[in-house]
Design an enzyme around this catalytic site. Structure first.
Site, short mmCIF file in Angstrom:
data_model
loop_
_atom_site.label_atom_id
_atom_site.label_comp_id
_atom_site.label_asym_id
_atom_site.label_seq_id
_atom_site.Cartn_x
_atom_site.Cartn_y
_atom_site.Cartn_z
CD GLU A 161 113.52 2.04 -6.49
OE1 GLU A 161 112.35 2.39 -6.29
OE2 GLU A 161 114.38 1.96 -5.58
CD GLU A 162 116.23 2.04 -2.67
OE1 GLU A 162 115.70 3.18 -2.57
OE2 GLU A 162 115.72 1.04 -2.15
#
Length: 501
Positions: A161-162
């Site tokens: 996600e990052e």
């Protein structure tokens, strides 16, 4: 939570969620309280995994795979059907953990997720060990209570996600369209224990009028369910925009309703927010956001407990609620007998209501939507596109369309629901409108959206109104749209009209 160019919650986003939102009926099984001690134990494990693997749990690093295996192992032991879904990004392998609870309607899936990876700078215990632990313990409680939901339950812990929502994007993109259509709601929990916490709920109905428009139809109901929990414990909430910073993004991009909670990242808590929730004004909600100090010491236990219980409330309430009985519905895929200009009083010279396949138009943004809520047809004001957006929009007055006769049963609570949009240019005014009325022994206006002297782009939203006062009567639904402000650009659409008891 992923960084991007969007500004974190500002003062304009702290309007109260409106009371008009209606949460689903309460579930038969009482939602449990989620054990704080168990969640803290999960966070201790995530911290230990990071300590043993270079100080982080980032994509492509051994700490992330170890975290995924920890989550999967507990779910395997609890009776879930789990998948460790690999994907490749930036030359490294990442993993999504997908866990299905047996039972429930396979064509009506409620999905709950959050990301499991951290940034490389630190262990990511608030971002997003907190959401991961809360979702994990909720899933394990589903198993302990042998929950038998009416919906099918699916939980997810996303990778990368990052780095731009890579894991959730991979999952949604690679899910066959037929399977994707079965997901009727997605709840996302990313950073739910920020030390200087706020209590934000994703603004599914766009009542705050900040940033992006509303979520896909059904998002408002997810928002209302979460708001109902916080209201029940006396904690005020505020809206936060669907700004694309977390894993709901790929879901709403394909029309799946979404919701969730958030306690704040690098944004600064205002004085008004400190008055509302406590904490320290002028400081970040999470001063350790994306830093090495985002450790197990960087957790607000109160916020973690409240948000985990909100997750459980949403899962139990949404997934086990008995669906209301459908009295009448129309998706407009076939002709069912709607009548244009039923009173013979319409004045619009162009853009009259019709059932058909809408053609997209654009003028400073979408005006007529070329997409429907379901199927290929909807009710639309002048379905053709023309050479310019104003060729077939509503002109010079009112256009109306009325449903066939609908026999309503006696007794019980009757609800009228429909999807809608009203789009207009900045040359509009409050004289322009979209209205819905119920015509029986009396006529009641049950919905109205007025124009304004600002640009409003088309975006599907949902409305739910109580029409119980018409129980036992035969009624018709009357829909009106008007360009009554002179030469203004006005378009409207309605889809999926349904009456339930």
């Amino acid at each position: 939570m992923m960084r991007n160019l969007w500004t974190t919650i500002g003062m304009t986003a702290i309007l109260a969620i409106p009371l008009a939102l209606t949460a689903p009926a309460a579930s038969a099984a009482a939602p449990p309280n989620i054990s704080l001690a168990n969640m803290k134990a999960h966070l201790t494990q995530f911290q230990s995994i990071a300590n043993a693997n270079g100080g982080n749990r980032a994509h492509g690093r051994p700490g992330h795979l170890a975290s995924a295996n920890y989550v999967k192992g507990l779910l395997d032991g609890a009776g879930f059907t789990t998948t460790l879904q690999p994907f490749s990004y930036s030359g490294a392998t990442g993993y999504n953990v997908i866990a299905d609870w047996p039972g429930g309607d396979p064509n009506d899936i409620l999905m709950v997720g959050g990301h499991l990876d951290s940034v490389t700078a630190g262990p990511g215990i608030n971002d997003n060990g907190s959401g991961s632990a809360a979702i994990l313990e909720t899933a394990l409680e589903v198993s302990r209570q042998a929950l038998a939901p009416t919906k099918h339950l699916r939980f997810a812990w996303w990778g990368a996600e990052e780095l731009g929502l890579r894991g959730s994007q991979y999952y949604v993109t690679n899910l066959p369209a037929a399977e994707r259509s079965k997901i009727k709601g997605y709840l996302n929990f990313d950073m739910v224990a920020s030390p200087n916490a706020g209590y934000f709920i994703y603004d599914g109905d766009d009542s705050d009028r900040v940033g992006s428009g509303p979520g896909p139809a059904g998002s408002a109901q997810l928002e209302a369910t979460l708001a109902a929990y916080f209201s029940s414990i006396g904690v005020p909430t505020r809206g936060t925009d669907f700004d694309g910073r977390s894993d709901y993004g790929p879901f709403i991009n394909v029309g799946i309703p979404a919701g969730g909670t958030f306690t704040g990242a690098e944004g600064i808590k205002s004085s008004a927010q400190a008055t509302l929730w406590g904490g320290t004004a002028g400081q970040a909600f999470d001063a350790c956001y994306h830093r090495a100090c985002d450790t197990s010491a960087n957790i607000n236990d109160t916020a973690l407990s409240r948000n985990a219980n909100a997750i459980a409330y949403a899962v139990w309430t949404t997934a086990t609620a008995t669906p209301p009985a459908v009295v009448w519905q129309d998706t407009f895929e076939t002709a069912t007998g709607w009548t244009v200009n039923p009173g013979g009083t319409d004045t619009a010279t162009l853009g009259q209501w019709e059932r058909g396949v809408p053609q997209a138009t654009n003028s400073s943004g979408a005006k007529q939507l070329g997409t429907t809520v379901s199927g290929v047809n909807d009710l639309v004001t002048g379905r053709l596109a023309g050479a310019s957006a104003g060729d077939y929009d509503v002109d010079d007055g009112i256009t109306s369309i009325q449903s066939p006769a609908i026999a309503l049963p006696s007794g019980g609570t009757l609800k009228l629901a429909f999807s809608w949009y009203l789009a207009h240019g900045s040359n509009s005014s409050s004289a322009d409108f979209l209205r819905v009325k119920v015509v029986g022994s009396t006529t009641t206006q049950v919905f109205q959206q007025l124009g304004a002297a600002t640009n409003r782009n088309g975006a599907w939203a949902t409305a739910n109104v109580d029409i119980s006062s018409y129980a036992g009567q035969t009624v018709r639904v009357l829909i009106e749209a008007a360009d009554a402000a002179g030469a203004s650009l006005v378009e409207a659409g309605v889809d999926d009209v349904k009456i339930t008891r």
